[in-house]
Design a protein around this motif. Structure first.
Motif, mmCIF file in Angstrom:
data_model
loop_
_atom_site.group_PDB
_atom_site.id
_atom_site.type_symbol
_atom_site.label_atom_id
_atom_site.label_comp_id
_atom_site.label_asym_id
_atom_site.label_seq_id
_atom_site.Cartn_x
_atom_site.Cartn_y
_atom_site.Cartn_z
ATOM 1 N N ARG A 95 0.869 -1.183 0.000
ATOM 2 C CA ARG A 95 0.000 0.000 0.000
ATOM 3 C C ARG A 95 0.905 1.233 0.000
ATOM 4 O O ARG A 95 1.930 1.274 0.688
ATOM 5 N N TRP A 96 0.513 2.255 -0.771
ATOM 6 C CA TRP A 96 1.267 3.501 -0.823
ATOM 7 C C TRP A 96 0.321 4.657 -1.078
ATOM 8 O O TRP A 96 -0.828 4.461 -1.448
ATOM 9 N N SER A 97 0.834 5.868 -0.867
ATOM 10 C CA SER A 97 0.057 7.082 -1.122
ATOM 11 C C SER A 97 0.652 7.802 -2.320
ATOM 12 O O SER A 97 1.867 7.956 -2.424
ATOM 13 N N ALA A 98 -0.240 8.242 -3.229
ATOM 14 C CA ALA A 98 0.201 8.990 -4.412
ATOM 15 C C ALA A 98 0.534 10.421 -4.009
ATOM 16 O O ALA A 98 0.308 10.835 -2.874
ATOM 17 N N GLY A 128 -0.098 7.791 -9.914
ATOM 18 C CA GLY A 128 0.045 6.953 -8.736
ATOM 19 C C GLY A 128 0.011 5.469 -9.025
ATOM 20 O O GLY A 128 0.005 4.660 -8.092
ATOM 21 N N ARG A 129 -0.003 5.049 -10.282
ATOM 22 C CA ARG A 129 -0.023 3.631 -10.629
ATOM 23 C C ARG A 129 1.389 3.058 -10.575
ATOM 24 O O ARG A 129 2.366 3.755 -10.859
ATOM 25 N N LEU A 130 1.472 1.772 -10.240
ATOM 26 C CA LEU A 130 2.774 1.106 -10.198
ATOM 27 C C LEU A 130 3.350 0.970 -11.605
ATOM 28 O O LEU A 130 2.632 0.642 -12.554
ATOM 29 N N VAL A 131 4.634 1.217 -11.719
ATOM 30 C CA VAL A 131 5.363 1.047 -12.977
ATOM 31 C C VAL A 131 6.704 0.407 -12.650
ATOM 32 O O VAL A 131 7.086 0.295 -11.492
ATOM 33 N N THR A 132 7.413 0.001 -13.672
ATOM 34 C CA THR A 132 8.758 -0.537 -13.452
ATOM 35 C C THR A 132 9.746 0.612 -13.269
ATOM 36 O O THR A 132 9.444 1.766 -13.598
ATOM 37 N N GLN A 133 10.905 0.293 -12.783
ATOM 38 C CA GLN A 133 11.935 1.321 -12.655
ATOM 39 C C GLN A 133 12.324 1.790 -14.050
ATOM 40 O O GLN A 133 12.515 0.978 -14.948
ATOM 41 N N PRO A 134 12.412 3.109 -14.274
ATOM 42 C CA PRO A 134 12.725 3.594 -15.631
ATOM 43 C C PRO A 134 14.123 3.173 -16.076
ATOM 44 O O PRO A 134 15.012 2.946 -15.261
ATOM 45 N N ALA A 135 14.271 3.073 -17.383
ATOM 46 C CA ALA A 135 15.548 2.680 -17.976
ATOM 47 C C ALA A 135 16.576 3.790 -17.796
ATOM 48 O O ALA A 135 16.247 4.976 -17.854
#
Length: 195
Positions: A95-98, A128-135
Motif C-alpha cells: 500500500r502507498w500514497s500517491a 500513482g499507478r505502479l510502474v517498473t523502474q525507468p531505464a
C-alpha cells in the motif's frame, strides 16, 4: 550452363545497340527501389529510435520512487542457519500514497519472509499507478537502437518488395514480348541453323 562474361559495373546504363527501352526502364526501377529502400529504412529507423528514447527520457522525469508498506506477510522463509532470506524476491501486496494523497494498493516484488508493515520502494507514474523502474540513459539508447533498427528494416521491406514485384512484372512483360517476336520472326528463318 550459360556463359557469363566479366562483370561490368553500371552495364544497365551504358550505351548498347541491343539495349531496349524495357532494359532502361528496369534499370531505373531497380535504382529507384534500392534508393527508396535505403531512404525509407533509415528515416523510419531514426524517427522510431528518437521517439522511443524521448519516451524513456520522459519516464525518467515523470516516474518517482515511493515508499510502500507491505499489507501481508510475504511468502518465503528466512534461512535459519545463515540468518539470510532464501530466494531473490517474491510478489506481495503493498500500500502507498500517491502525490495527491490518495491511497493505492498493488503487487510488488519484495524479499521473501518480509513482515507486515515492512517498507518497500516502488516506482509510480504521475497518476500513482505502479510502474517498473525507468531505464537508464544507456539502456534507453540500446533499446531505442534495437527498436529503431527493427522498425527501419520493416519499413524498408515495403519499397524493397514493391520494387521486386514491379521488376518481376517488367521481366514477365519482356519475356512475353520475346515470345511474340520469336513467333513473328522465327518462321522467317525457315528452320535453318547456321552450320
Amino acid at each position: 550452363m550459360a556463359f557469363r562474361g566479366p562483370k561490368v559495373w553500371l552495364w544497365r546504363w551504358r550505351r548498347n545497340p541491343l539495349k531496349r527501352r524495357a532494359d532502361a526502364v528496369e534499370a531505373w526501377v531497380l535504382l529507384a527501389a534500392w534508393a527508396l529502400t535505403v531512404l525509407v529504412g533509415v528515416l523510419a529507423g531514426l524517427a522510431t529510435a528518437r521517439t522511443v528514447e524521448q519516451g524513456m527520457a520522459r519516464e525518467r522525469v515523470e516516474w518517482r520512487p515511493v515508499v510502500a508498506l507491505l499489507t501481508e506477510q510475504a511468502p518465503g522463509t528466512t534461512d535459519a542457519r545463515s540468518g539470510t532470506l532464501s530466494g531473490v524476491s517474491v510478489w506481495a501486496k503493498v500500500r502507498w500514497s500517491a502525490q495527491d494523497g490518495s491511497a493505492h494498493t498493488g503487487q510488488a516484488r519484495v524479499r521473501p519472509g518480509s513482515g507486515v508493515g515492512t517498507p518497500v520502494t516502488v516506482w509510480t507514474d504521475p497518476q500513482g499507478r505502479l510502474v517498473t523502474q525507468p531505464a537508464t540513459p544507456s539502456e534507453a539508447r540500446s533499446r531505442a537502437a534495437l527498436v529503431g533498427g527493427l522498425a527501419g528494416m520493416c519499413a524498408a521491406s515495403v519499397p524493397f518488395l514493391a520494387g521486386r514485384a514491379l521488376r518481376r512484372r517488367l521481366e514477365s512483360r519482356r519475356i512475353d514480348r520475346w515470345g511474340y517476336e520469336w513467333a513473328r520472326f522465327g518462321p522467317l528463318w525457315g528452320g535453318r541453323t547456321p552450320g
